[in-house]
Design a protein around this motif. Sequence first.
Motif, mmCIF file in Angstrom:
data_model
loop_
_atom_site.group_PDB
_atom_site.id
_atom_site.type_symbol
_atom_site.label_atom_id
_atom_site.label_comp_id
_atom_site.label_asym_id
_atom_site.label_seq_id
_atom_site.Cartn_x
_atom_site.Cartn_y
_atom_site.Cartn_z
ATOM 1 N N LEU A 88 0.823 -1.218 0.000
ATOM 2 C CA LEU A 88 0.000 0.000 0.000
ATOM 3 C C LEU A 88 0.853 1.262 0.000
ATOM 4 N N ALA A 89 2.075 1.169 0.534
ATOM 5 C CA ALA A 89 2.963 2.338 0.548
ATOM 6 C C ALA A 89 3.376 2.760 -0.859
ATOM 7 N N SER A 90 3.027 1.944 -1.864
ATOM 8 C CA SER A 90 3.332 2.303 -3.247
ATOM 9 C C SER A 90 2.189 3.062 -3.912
ATOM 10 N N VAL A 91 1.027 3.125 -3.239
ATOM 11 C CA VAL A 91 -0.126 3.769 -3.875
ATOM 12 C C VAL A 91 -0.875 4.730 -2.945
ATOM 13 N N ASP A 92 -0.742 4.566 -1.638
ATOM 14 C CA ASP A 92 -1.503 5.358 -0.674
ATOM 15 C C ASP A 92 -0.547 6.314 0.052
ATOM 16 N N GLN A 93 -0.669 7.617 -0.218
ATOM 17 C CA GLN A 93 0.269 8.593 0.325
ATOM 18 C C GLN A 93 0.185 8.674 1.850
ATOM 19 N N LYS A 94 -1.006 8.548 2.403
ATOM 20 C CA LYS A 94 -1.175 8.628 3.853
ATOM 21 C C LYS A 94 -0.463 7.458 4.547
ATOM 22 N N ILE A 95 -0.621 6.271 3.996
ATOM 23 C CA ILE A 95 0.044 5.101 4.569
ATOM 24 C C ILE A 95 1.554 5.196 4.364
ATOM 25 N N TYR A 96 1.952 5.638 3.172
ATOM 26 C CA TYR A 96 3.382 5.826 2.907
ATOM 27 C C TYR A 96 4.019 6.736 3.962
ATOM 28 N N PHE A 97 3.377 7.849 4.230
ATOM 29 C CA PHE A 97 3.931 8.819 5.174
ATOM 30 C C PHE A 97 4.052 8.208 6.569
ATOM 31 N N GLN A 98 3.032 7.444 6.985
ATOM 32 C CA GLN A 98 3.079 6.851 8.315
ATOM 33 C C GLN A 98 4.145 5.770 8.416
ATOM 34 N N VAL A 99 4.294 4.987 7.354
ATOM 35 C CA VAL A 99 5.362 3.987 7.330
ATOM 36 C C VAL A 99 6.727 4.647 7.456
ATOM 37 N N ILE A 100 6.929 5.764 6.754
ATOM 38 C CA ILE A 100 8.204 6.485 6.819
ATOM 39 C C ILE A 100 8.469 6.986 8.246
ATOM 40 N N LEU A 101 7.446 7.508 8.911
ATOM 41 C CA LEU A 101 7.607 7.987 10.282
ATOM 42 C C LEU A 101 8.030 6.858 11.213
#
Length: 482
Positions: free
Chosen positions: A425-438
Amino acid sequence: MPQFGGKHAVVIGGSIAGLLAGRILAEHFDYVTILERDQLPDDGGARKGAPQGLHSHIMLKAGELVIAKWFPDFYEELNASGEVPVIDSADINWFHYGVWRLRVRTGMPKTLMTRPYFEWKIREKLVNQPNVTIRQQCEVAGLIVDESGNRVTGVKIGQKGKGKMTAAERHSSDVDPDAMEHLSADLVVDASGRGSQTPNWLEAIGFPKPEEAAVKIDIGYSTRLYEPPKHKTFDWQFLLVYPKAPYGSKIGFVQAIEHNRWIVTLAGCVGDYPPNDEDGFLEYAKQLDRPDVYEAIKDAKPLTPIKIHRFPASLRRRYEKLSRFPDGLLVVGDAVSSFNPVYGQGMSVTAMGVNALDECLQEQAMYNKGNLAGLHRRYFRKVAKIVDAAWLAAVTEDFRYPQAQGPKPFGTKLLNWYMGKLFELASVDQKIYFQVILVQNLVASPRTLFSPYIIRQVLKSNFTKTAEKENKSIAVEMNKQA
């Protein structure tokens, strides 16, 4: 202003953990001595005692915040010099779990450099601390205790060049006092790394060794420095290609570093070690799940020989579980825990753990009126909480490989399934991507990955893929019948 006036602290080891511990202790003690067994290079060269330093390293955002706290101008001066690249997440091209992650600016800049260069720059700052001394080429042979046997009061050391110590002396606390220098200390902090002798020293003075947990993963590294090709341009500063475990085991990094160079590291899990010969190195890069690393380096100019390193297992020493431990002694950094390095957590967890030392000393000064008795209980409890999340993240990922051996955390299979969906999902969902990065930068709790929104998206994604798979199977069956 030192809070334990008239007192001396000794740090064993001059690596990142030791240097940071020395800086923090300088705020609480009148003077601090750092004992380093190597002859430290006068530039950004590698230390003999840290062979892992030759390979790709990164300080995650949580670690950078700790460094900036204790060396306030460190990153500003380094970045202003133009010697090192400064990147945002949008400058990272990361293939993970079969997909390329989104590349979105997060406002969390990171500075890229080699570990030896980083240590050198920290040492340059620390030598300006008037109450800190770094003694080089010192071998610590054991602990000194008081008459009660319950308090450490210093260390026994041998100075290289003043009579070579035997292997028995290096690993024993029962050394001829005429052959060793006795250095008194009110607090001894072991920052000597994974090979720490504290467990043996504890046993020698009548204390139990800590329980150890090890997860065998058999990582091998091959690394060399390159000059980037002049006729090509790339839209990234850090390229990472990971396999989709357990189907693949080869990893590749191309990381921009100081002085406009690249550090290129190839790594293999579960014994799939990359070679250290020219043709083999390039061939291994070709075999990654994506060709991008090979395409980047095939025309780049090698600047160094290929260096190799082996990491057999993640290791954790559970000092917080000991019922008996001497006052006047603490253990920090890799001497407490060291993780599979492919996840990039090591330096940052070390920095966070050493920073907890400051919090504990402040609490000790407030509630124990400057008495150091019981400091170890306060400290090891805090460090255990810091290590817990990073350890769980690392070893559960390792257990995607059936060859991994060791104590498996409860719920590993479910957690691996869930995190795999998050990576996708981190490849398509910006909100999830951002949280994964944090979370991966250790500035947000892993619990935030289980928010209602993220859980819904994971379940929705799983339901959609299951439905697509079932529809595809029905269509295939109908075609057969037709």
